[in-house]
Write a protein that holds these residues in place. Structure first.
Motif, mmCIF file in Angstrom:
data_model
loop_
_atom_site.group_PDB
_atom_site.id
_atom_site.type_symbol
_atom_site.label_atom_id
_atom_site.label_comp_id
_atom_site.label_asym_id
_atom_site.label_seq_id
_atom_site.Cartn_x
_atom_site.Cartn_y
_atom_site.Cartn_z
ATOM 1 N N TRP A 151 40.930 43.239 53.909
ATOM 2 C CA TRP A 151 40.017 44.384 54.075
ATOM 3 C C TRP A 151 39.020 44.118 55.190
ATOM 4 O O TRP A 151 38.751 44.990 56.013
ATOM 5 C CB TRP A 151 39.255 44.688 52.773
ATOM 6 C CG TRP A 151 40.132 45.254 51.703
ATOM 7 C CD1 TRP A 151 40.474 44.667 50.516
ATOM 8 C CD2 TRP A 151 40.795 46.527 51.706
ATOM 9 N NE1 TRP A 151 41.313 45.485 49.802
ATOM 10 C CE2 TRP A 151 41.521 46.634 50.501
ATOM 11 C CE3 TRP A 151 40.863 47.584 52.621
ATOM 12 C CZ2 TRP A 151 42.300 47.749 50.184
ATOM 13 C CZ3 TRP A 151 41.624 48.703 52.303
ATOM 14 C CH2 TRP A 151 42.330 48.773 51.101
ATOM 15 N N GLY A 198 39.898 57.403 45.348
ATOM 16 C CA GLY A 198 40.616 58.538 45.947
ATOM 17 C C GLY A 198 40.474 58.645 47.455
ATOM 18 O O GLY A 198 41.004 59.574 48.059
ATOM 19 N N GLY A 199 39.727 57.727 48.073
ATOM 20 C CA GLY A 199 39.605 57.728 49.535
ATOM 21 C C GLY A 199 39.028 59.030 50.057
ATOM 22 O O GLY A 199 38.008 59.524 49.557
ATOM 23 N N ASP A 220 34.886 57.146 45.001
ATOM 24 C CA ASP A 220 35.204 56.018 45.887
ATOM 25 C C ASP A 220 33.911 55.277 46.177
ATOM 26 O O ASP A 220 32.826 55.703 45.746
ATOM 27 C CB ASP A 220 35.905 56.470 47.179
ATOM 28 C CG ASP A 220 36.868 55.404 47.703
ATOM 29 O OD1 ASP A 220 36.375 54.329 48.144
ATOM 30 O OD2 ASP A 220 38.086 55.612 47.669
ATOM 31 N N VAL A 224 32.346 54.749 51.620
ATOM 32 C CA VAL A 224 33.503 55.604 51.948
ATOM 33 C C VAL A 224 33.096 57.069 51.804
ATOM 34 O O VAL A 224 33.352 57.892 52.699
ATOM 35 C CB VAL A 224 34.699 55.279 51.019
ATOM 36 C CG1 VAL A 224 35.859 56.240 51.272
ATOM 37 C CG2 VAL A 224 35.153 53.838 51.229
ATOM 38 N N GLY A 242 30.525 55.431 44.054
ATOM 39 C CA GLY A 242 30.265 54.557 42.902
ATOM 40 C C GLY A 242 31.231 53.392 42.891
ATOM 41 O O GLY A 242 31.970 53.168 43.848
ATOM 42 N N ASP A 243 31.211 52.650 41.786
ATOM 43 C CA ASP A 243 32.048 51.459 41.644
ATOM 44 C C ASP A 243 32.864 51.596 40.360
ATOM 45 O O ASP A 243 32.292 51.666 39.261
ATOM 46 C CB ASP A 243 31.127 50.223 41.580
ATOM 47 C CG ASP A 243 31.907 48.932 41.464
ATOM 48 O OD1 ASP A 243 33.144 48.985 41.256
ATOM 49 O OD2 ASP A 243 31.275 47.868 41.578
ATOM 50 N N MET A 244 34.189 51.648 40.511
ATOM 51 C CA MET A 244 35.056 51.866 39.338
ATOM 52 C C MET A 244 34.978 50.722 38.328
ATOM 53 O O MET A 244 35.390 50.880 37.187
ATOM 54 C CB MET A 244 36.506 52.073 39.788
ATOM 55 C CG MET A 244 37.120 50.895 40.500
ATOM 56 S SD MET A 244 38.694 51.365 41.234
ATOM 57 C CE MET A 244 39.038 49.923 42.241
ATOM 58 N N PHE A 245 34.456 49.571 38.750
ATOM 59 C CA PHE A 245 34.305 48.458 37.801
ATOM 60 C C PHE A 245 33.052 48.633 36.939
ATOM 61 O O PHE A 245 32.896 47.960 35.931
ATOM 62 C CB PHE A 245 34.225 47.118 38.546
ATOM 63 C CG PHE A 245 35.545 46.710 39.135
ATOM 64 C CD1 PHE A 245 36.522 46.116 38.351
ATOM 65 C CD2 PHE A 245 35.824 46.938 40.474
ATOM 66 C CE1 PHE A 245 37.743 45.741 38.878
ATOM 67 C CE2 PHE A 245 37.035 46.565 41.022
ATOM 68 C CZ PHE A 245 38.005 45.967 40.223
ATOM 69 N N LYS A 257 46.020 56.537 42.212
ATOM 70 C CA LYS A 257 47.190 56.427 43.103
ATOM 71 C C LYS A 257 47.041 55.223 44.016
ATOM 72 O O LYS A 257 46.108 55.147 44.810
ATOM 73 C CB LYS A 257 47.361 57.692 43.942
ATOM 74 C CG LYS A 257 48.513 57.512 44.922
ATOM 75 C CD LYS A 257 48.572 58.489 46.045
ATOM 76 C CE LYS A 257 49.542 57.994 47.104
ATOM 77 N NZ LYS A 257 48.943 57.449 48.305
ATOM 78 N N TRP A 258 47.973 54.286 43.871
ATOM 79 C CA TRP A 258 48.045 53.122 44.753
ATOM 80 C C TRP A 258 46.711 52.398 44.820
ATOM 81 O O TRP A 258 46.253 52.011 45.882
ATOM 82 C CB TRP A 258 48.516 53.544 46.148
ATOM 83 C CG TRP A 258 49.848 52.939 46.443
ATOM 84 C CD1 TRP A 258 50.647 52.261 45.566
ATOM 85 C CD2 TRP A 258 50.552 52.955 47.686
ATOM 86 N NE1 TRP A 258 51.790 51.877 46.194
ATOM 87 C CE2 TRP A 258 51.762 52.275 47.490
ATOM 88 C CE3 TRP A 258 50.269 53.471 48.946
ATOM 89 C CZ2 TRP A 258 52.695 52.102 48.502
ATOM 90 C CZ3 TRP A 258 51.204 53.294 49.959
ATOM 91 C CH2 TRP A 258 52.397 52.628 49.746
ATOM 92 N N ASP A 262 46.373 46.812 44.197
ATOM 93 C CA ASP A 262 45.468 45.994 45.030
ATOM 94 C C ASP A 262 44.758 44.895 44.223
ATOM 95 O O ASP A 262 44.054 44.071 44.805
ATOM 96 C CB ASP A 262 44.352 46.878 45.626
ATOM 97 C CG ASP A 262 44.864 47.785 46.726
ATOM 98 O OD1 ASP A 262 45.853 47.424 47.376
ATOM 99 O OD2 ASP A 262 44.267 48.864 46.925
ATOM 100 N N TRP A 263 44.884 44.948 42.895
ATOM 101 C CA TRP A 263 44.012 44.098 42.059
ATOM 102 C C TRP A 263 44.812 43.173 41.161
ATOM 103 O O TRP A 263 45.983 43.428 40.856
ATOM 104 C CB TRP A 263 43.089 44.996 41.214
ATOM 105 C CG TRP A 263 42.250 45.911 42.075
ATOM 106 C CD1 TRP A 263 42.545 47.213 42.411
ATOM 107 C CD2 TRP A 263 41.024 45.577 42.755
ATOM 108 N NE1 TRP A 263 41.577 47.709 43.240
ATOM 109 C CE2 TRP A 263 40.636 46.742 43.463
ATOM 110 C CE3 TRP A 263 40.226 44.437 42.806
ATOM 111 C CZ2 TRP A 263 39.470 46.777 44.239
ATOM 112 C CZ3 TRP A 263 39.067 44.473 43.568
ATOM 113 C CH2 TRP A 263 38.697 45.624 44.267
#
Ligand SMILES: C[S@@+](CC[C@H](N)C(=O)[O-])C[C@H]1O[C@@H](n2cnc3c(N)ncnc32)[C@H](O)[C@@H]1O
Length: 357
Positions: A151, A198-199, A220, A224, A242-245, A257-258, A262-263
């Motif tokens: 990244w 979701g970019g 996202d 972003v 925000g932060d999905m974690f 989606k995709w 990555d994790w």
């Protein structure tokens, strides 16, 4: 197998051919990259449906006349690989594969995947895989090759980052068209959905357009979301930084989606636990919708197996993610506290996974 001089069996020749084939596999990739750089898919598309002669192709690129026969040799390899077609007179046209390489809607299509994955900086990391296996320290082959994560490397190279974004957007456009037509039932009955990671919101916007009854939010990272253009978006999609974690906005369904590939397994469990907190119970229609590969090591299609295994190596090189087999997905789903799942393998190498709390 006998290796005695003068007593070489057929099996040995086959073994040698197999090794040569593997040694030179990269020539197919690089020849494909060469064709993209020469804009051959675009030229054949411009002439479609009339096949393009070698002379016309050479003139349209353009290349010096005396290199036309060298171009024929490149085209022979790519016709053999199924990228282009040639008729009896030797004139060329697109195949379904090269049609995906033709730029459309202001994007490069799968040509962005070709150019990005064969960029010298990306190819470089494959030279460091063995060092990475032996070393105890660096997390990913990318760190060994470039001293930074995949990244961070992308962020430091604006041209490469633009290619990455183009390739993601082109992929989402292609995939979502199929999801919405072939798997529409997945979205029926939903009143709201949050596209996590979701970019730029391409998938979210496609869902909002096709299912106007679904209120779509895209989550996202703050930087972003902050970089998205604020004007001219009449999609009705809400963007949240925000932060999905940490937390995922509440919705009937979480859409990923995709993202999970990555994790690590542990990180996927964390993301899915947060997803579970964001949705209602199964009885109330809550679910998580995942678009990812489900690797099948016994898939009878050799090309599918080969490509899924290759993608897994890509994920190992660039992030700590992986392409997972069903048993690996199942363990993650169970560890995150989900009760059931359904896999619909309707999207080529990828599947729709519906996950129920
Ligand atoms: C591989 S991209 C996928 C984008 C999009 N889903 C698609 O398929 O086109 C992964 C996305 O996850 C986002 N992301 C990474 N870490 C995140 C986090 N902690 N919270 C929210 N989004 C995150 C990235 O910014 C990126 O947009």
């Amino acid at each position: 197998m006998s290796l005695e001089r003068g007593n070489i069996e057929e099996e040995t020749w086959q073994a040698q051919a197999l090794l040569w084939n593997n040694i030179f596999s990269f020539i197919n990739s690089m020849s494909l990259n060469c064709a993209v750089q020469l804009r051959i898919p675009e030229i054949l598309h411009t002439n479609h449906p009339t096949p393009t002669t070698l002379a016309d192709l050479a003139a349209a690129i353009p290349i010096p006349d005396h290199k036309a026969d060298h171009l024929r040799r490149l085209m022979r390899l790519l016709v053999n690989a199924g990228i282009f077609a040639a008729d009896e007179a030797g004139a060329y046209s697109l195949t379904p594969a090269s049609t995906l390489l033709v730029p459309a809607n202001g994007r490069m299509g799968m040509a962005a995947h070709v150019t990005m994955n064969l960029h010298p900086g990306i190819v470089e990391l494959w030279h460091h895989y063995a060092d990475w296996y032996k070393a105890d320290g660096p997390v990913m082959p990318f760190d060994v090759a470039h001293g930074v994560s995949g990244w961070d490397y992308l962020r430091g190279q604006p041209g490469l980052l633009a290619l990455f974004n183009d390739s993601m957007a082109s992929d989402t456009e292609l995939l979502m068209g199929a999801v919405i037509t072939k798997c529409a039932g997945v979205f029926h009955g939903l009143r709201s959905l949050v596209d996590v990671g979701g970019g730029v919101g391409m998938a979210g916007k496609a869902i909002a357009k096709s299912f106007p009854g679904v209120k779509v939010t895209v989550l996202d990272l703050p930087h972003v979301v902050a970089s998205l253009p604020v004007d001219g978006d009449d999609s009705g999609v809400e963007f949240v930084g925000g932060d999905m974690f940490k937390s995922i906005p509440s919705a009937h369904a979480v859409f990923l989606k995709w993202v999970l590939h990555d994790w690590t397994d542990e990180e996927c469990v964390e993301i899915l636990k947060k997803s579970k907190e964001a949705i209602p119970t199964r009885e109330e229609g809550g679910k998580v919708i995942i678009l990812e590969m489900v690797v099948d090591p016994s898939c009878p299609d050799e090309k599918v197996r080969e490509t899924q295994f290759a993608y897994d190596m890509v994920m190992m090189a660039s992030s700590m993610g992986k392409e997972r087999e069903e048993r690996e997905w199942k363990k993650i789903f169970q560890d995150a506290g989900f009760s059931d799942y359904k896999i619909t393998p309707a999207l080529g190498l990828r599947s729709v996974i519906e996950l129920y709390p």
